[in-house]
Enzyme design. Structure first.
Site, short mmCIF file in Angstrom:
data_model
loop_
_atom_site.label_atom_id
_atom_site.label_comp_id
_atom_site.label_asym_id
_atom_site.label_seq_id
_atom_site.Cartn_x
_atom_site.Cartn_y
_atom_site.Cartn_z
N CYS A 72 -17.75 -53.29 -9.33
CA CYS A 72 -16.83 -53.99 -10.22
C CYS A 72 -16.92 -53.45 -11.63
O CYS A 72 -17.77 -52.63 -11.96
CB CYS A 72 -17.10 -55.50 -10.22
N CYS A 75 -20.25 -53.71 -13.52
CA CYS A 75 -21.23 -52.65 -13.21
C CYS A 75 -21.00 -51.44 -14.12
O CYS A 75 -21.94 -50.88 -14.68
CB CYS A 75 -21.10 -52.20 -11.76
N ASP A 481 11.92 -29.59 -25.69
CA ASP A 481 12.02 -28.22 -26.17
C ASP A 481 13.00 -27.49 -25.24
O ASP A 481 13.26 -27.96 -24.12
CB ASP A 481 10.64 -27.57 -26.14
N ASP A 666 6.44 -26.64 -24.17
CA ASP A 666 5.55 -25.70 -23.50
C ASP A 666 4.93 -24.65 -24.41
O ASP A 666 3.91 -24.05 -24.06
CB ASP A 666 6.31 -24.97 -22.38
N ASP A 670 4.97 -25.98 -29.88
CA ASP A 670 5.20 -27.37 -29.49
C ASP A 670 3.93 -28.22 -29.55
O ASP A 670 4.01 -29.45 -29.48
CB ASP A 670 5.77 -27.44 -28.06
#
Length: 774
Positions: A72, A75, A481, A666, A670
């Site tokens: 959980c 933990c 772009d 890319d 950018d």
């Protein structure tokens, strides 16, 4: 340590670092018996875990460990908090799904033992992370739970038969005290050994947690079962009228069913990174210089090795095809199901599948340096992070355990003070102990996060940022772009139908010797090409080769044409990149090139608009080029000739006006805009710095990954909010009913388990949904 490892005969089993108390597991799963040779070796490793330390590119020390007994958010908080309390620790993250603990620290300020032993003292068993060991551990835990369920179910059925007889005798007044006591003692003889065996799933975890000075949710469960059995035994000894062995054993049976189903649900939602590791080849066939073949572990292959890959095998390394031609399932890299043709010179990647013919590959990257290794690291970084919703759930779950015990004590005291029998008051308190569980809340976010990451991975999208989906769900504007993002970023020959095939072949025979983008475009257009020997490349001008008939040139207009021809053509064809072919006794031939929109760019832009997003184009290209591309893609708002700082400024303007922007780009230019945006994406072909700045990286030629990611993010957010609503709604209804005595312990056990399963099932809708939500 290395010398010791080499002296061990046979395969070396990963050692275990053992501890005392787990958090809220069903007891720490033992991967090796305490008296086995593996355990003895584990004790030695626990004394010197430095043998498993690696280092990153910055020289910081790293440990990758598998954590047992972790179920959980509480933990995770305990482990990470303990490690981060050490000032030498730079990073400590636990992956909810894979149970993988990553620790990064300054080795000069602390050794590995200083970090490992505090976690062991908390009660978590540790072993060096190993995918095969994780799968084995999960299978063993399932078997352990099934055995406990079988014993509890058998006992519950038999005790219930005896209880029916007792109830029938009580209501008919036909059963004597001696017979009733005999039935109670028979029930005790069946129930108590069953509880002692099956209850270990919860008891061991609770005891160890208490020894470590902590509370976990197995403490109230264990307390509830022990109180029910103890109260029943006391009543039986005193010849009391009522005993609750049937309720205690049946309660335990349903709790175990819930724990098992919960465990299976988590396994089904296991992380995308873990599933990726299953694509990794175990062995590779290396070809020695003398031509002989030998099978070696994949981690033993070094760059430069020649590797034979048979039909149906996965490529064990990244490399270049040296011999053979085959079809390769490249969906891991591109996200597209259509195989690619791979021949000599084709790049192949670890984890992809060789489909039709054997090939020989020269290894370029091996082990963790392969593309598959990079993808796994990206996915794990995303899954191991902490989004805002996760932090909220963790903080709430932190206060649950003490609140449960206080509320149960108040319930018992309240019912007793108003004059109710102590047995009834105790049963009501037991119901409160069981029904109040934070597991549903702890699962509300992580399961959605893991399932969403896996779904996007199948679509060719890598999730890099832990809170990326959370931020992406809130965007209202998409800024794109042009070159390499909206377009393919690859120039192609556009007037090939106007060029004589012979001229194209001659040009390609020169172009194949160059890596210039325009030369490569000519080579692609020609297909099969026979290169010309003696090609010389002239920077800024082009390529040339001397043949028996004279010099052939492929290059710029000014280099291939005389001054008069250049003057006559001034102003023509200036909008498109070009090359010219000059041959003796032939007219010059013009080659024109153009970048193209991605195949589905227009459809993606339309889909983005349909779900209510504004779309803008920011391009550094000329106005005439940007306008044509924007019109073709269906983008109304566009800006040309923008510099990197202009893109950032535009994003800041949108932010100032209240917009939340997704930037998709890319190039190197950018990267600042990607970092400035509310959320960001880049294609896999992007510059490294852009991929680093982006929250998501998508593969392949298709732009539909953008709309798919946005839709998955929105649907994920809805599922998270639904899960929070389910978790809070369950507690808002169940807890008051338990305090009021309306909910029995047995019904509380069913409700508690059901709440966790409902949250998991709701989260799994994301993986089953064929069309992403808008």
């Amino acid at each position: 340590m290395g010398e010791v490892a080499r002296q061990v005969d046979g395969p070396l089993q990963p050692p275990i670092f053992r501890g005392g108390a787990s958090c809220c597991s069903g007891g720490a799963l033992s991967l090796a018996d305490s008296n086995s040779p593996e355990a003895e070796f584990a004790n030695f490793v626990a004394a010197d875990p430095s043998a498993f330390v690696t280092h990153d590119e910055h020289g910081d020390a790293l440990l990758h460990l598998l954590v047992e007994g972790m179920h959980c958010a509480n933990c995770i908080r305990n482990i990470e908090g303990t490690l981060k309390a050490n000032p030498a620790v730079l990073e400590a993250r636990v992956n909810f799904s894979t149970r993988r603990l990553l620790v990064r620290w300054k080795e000069a300020e602390a050794n590995a033992a200083d970090l490992v032993h505090p976690i062991i003292d908390l009660g978590y068993a540790l072993t060096p992370y190993d995918q095969a060991l994780l799968s084995t551990a999960a299978d063993e835990e399932d078997k352990k739970l099934l055995r406990a369920m079988g014993v509890a179910g058998f006992a519950a059925a038999n005790v219930m038969l005896l209880s029916v007889s007792v109830w029938a005798g009580i209501f008919s007044d036909d059963m004597g005290t001696a017979t009733r006591d005999f039935m109670h003692w028979m029930s005790a003889l069946i129930a108590m050994p069953a509880v002692a065996y099956s209850g270990q799933v919860f008891f061991r975890s609770a005891v160890r947690a208490l020894k470590a000075g902590r509370l976990n949710m197995d403490v109230p469960i264990s307390l509830a079962v022990i109180l029910a059995v103890g109260m029943s035994l006391a009543e039986t000894i005193q010849s009391g009228e009522y005993a609750y062995f049937d309720a205690a054993v049946t309660l335990l049976f349903f709790l175990l069913i819930g724990r098992y189903l919960d465990n299976r649900a988590r396994t089904k939602a296991r992380s995308a990174a873990e599933r990726l590791l299953l694509l990794k080849a175990v062995a590779a066939t290396v070809i020695d210089p003398d031509g002989s073949h030998r099978s070696v572990p994949v981690d033993a292959v070094v760059p430069g090795s020649r590797v034979h890959v048979a039909v149906g095998d996965r490529f064990p390394v990244d490399g270049i095809v040296l011999e053979g031609q085959s079809d390769v399932d490249n969906s891991l890299v591109t996200g597209e199901s259509l195989p690619i043709q791979a021949g000599e010179g084709t790049a192949v990647y670890a984890g992809t599948l060789n489909l039709t013919a054997p090939v020989v590959v020269e290894a370029t990257k091996t082990g963790e340096d392969t593309l598959l290794g990079d993808i796994v690291r990206l996915m794990e970084n995303a899954e191991q992070g902490r989004a805002t919703y996760v932090r909220i759930a963790d903080r709430i779950a932190e206060y649950y355990a003490p609140a449960v015990h206080i509320l149960a004590a108040i319930t018992f005291a309240g019912w007793w003070l108003i004059g109710t029998d102590w047995q009834v008051a105790l049963l009501n308190a037991v119901a409160v102990l069981i029904v109040t569980c934070p597991c549903a809340l702890g699962l509300a976010v992580p399961v959605v996060q893991v399932v969403a990451s896996g779904r996007l991975l199948a679509s060719g999208v890598l999730v890099k940022a832990a809170d990326g989906l959370e931020r992406l769900a809130g965007i209202d504007t998409v800024v794109l772009d042009k070159t390499g993002t909206l377009t393919e970023g690859r120039l192609d020959l556009v007037n090939g139908d106007q060029i004589d095939p012979e001229a194209l072949q001659v040009a390609a025979s020169l172009a194949i010797s160059s890596r210039h983008p325009l030369a490569q475009a000519v080579s692609r257009a020609a297909g099969q090409v026979v290169p010309i020997a003696g090609v010389a490349e002239h920077p800024g001008r082009g390529l040339s080769a001397n043949t028996g008939n004279g010099e052939i040139r492929l290059g710029s207009r000014r280099w291939c044409l005389d001054e008069e021809a250049v003057a006559q053509m001034a102003g023509s064809g200036d909008n498109l990149p070009e090359l010219w072919l000059k041959r003796p006794d032939h007219q010059p031939v013009q080659f024109l090139f153009e970048d193209h929109l991605r195949p589905d760019a227009a459809a993606t832009i339309e889909a983005l608009k349909k779900i209510g997003l504004s779309v803008e184009l920011l391009s550094g290209d000329r106005e005439e080029v940007a306008s044509v591309m924007a019109e073709a893609a269906g983008i109304d708002c566009w800006t040309s000739e923008v510099k990197p700082e202009d893109k950032v400024q535009r994003i800041e303007e949108l932010r100032a006006s209240g917009r939340k922007v997704l930037m998709v780009g890319d190039g190197l230019n950018d990267a600042p805009a990607l970092a400035a945006a509310h959320a960001s994406m880049s294609p896999a072909t992007a510059a490294d710095v852009s991929q680093t700045a982006a929250d998501f990286v998508f593969q392949g030629r298709s732009l539909k990954a953008v709309i798919e990611t946005v839709r998955v993010a929105r649907f994920s957010q809805r599922l998270v909010m639904q899960n929070f609503g389910l978790a809070f709604g369950y507690n808002a209804i169940a807890v008051p009913l338990a305090v009021l005595g309306i909910v029995t312990p047995l019904f509380a056990a069913i409700a508690m388990s059901a709440s966790s399963l409902v949250v998991c099932a709701n989260s799994m809708r994301l993986s089953r949904r064929k069309g992403a939500a808008s």
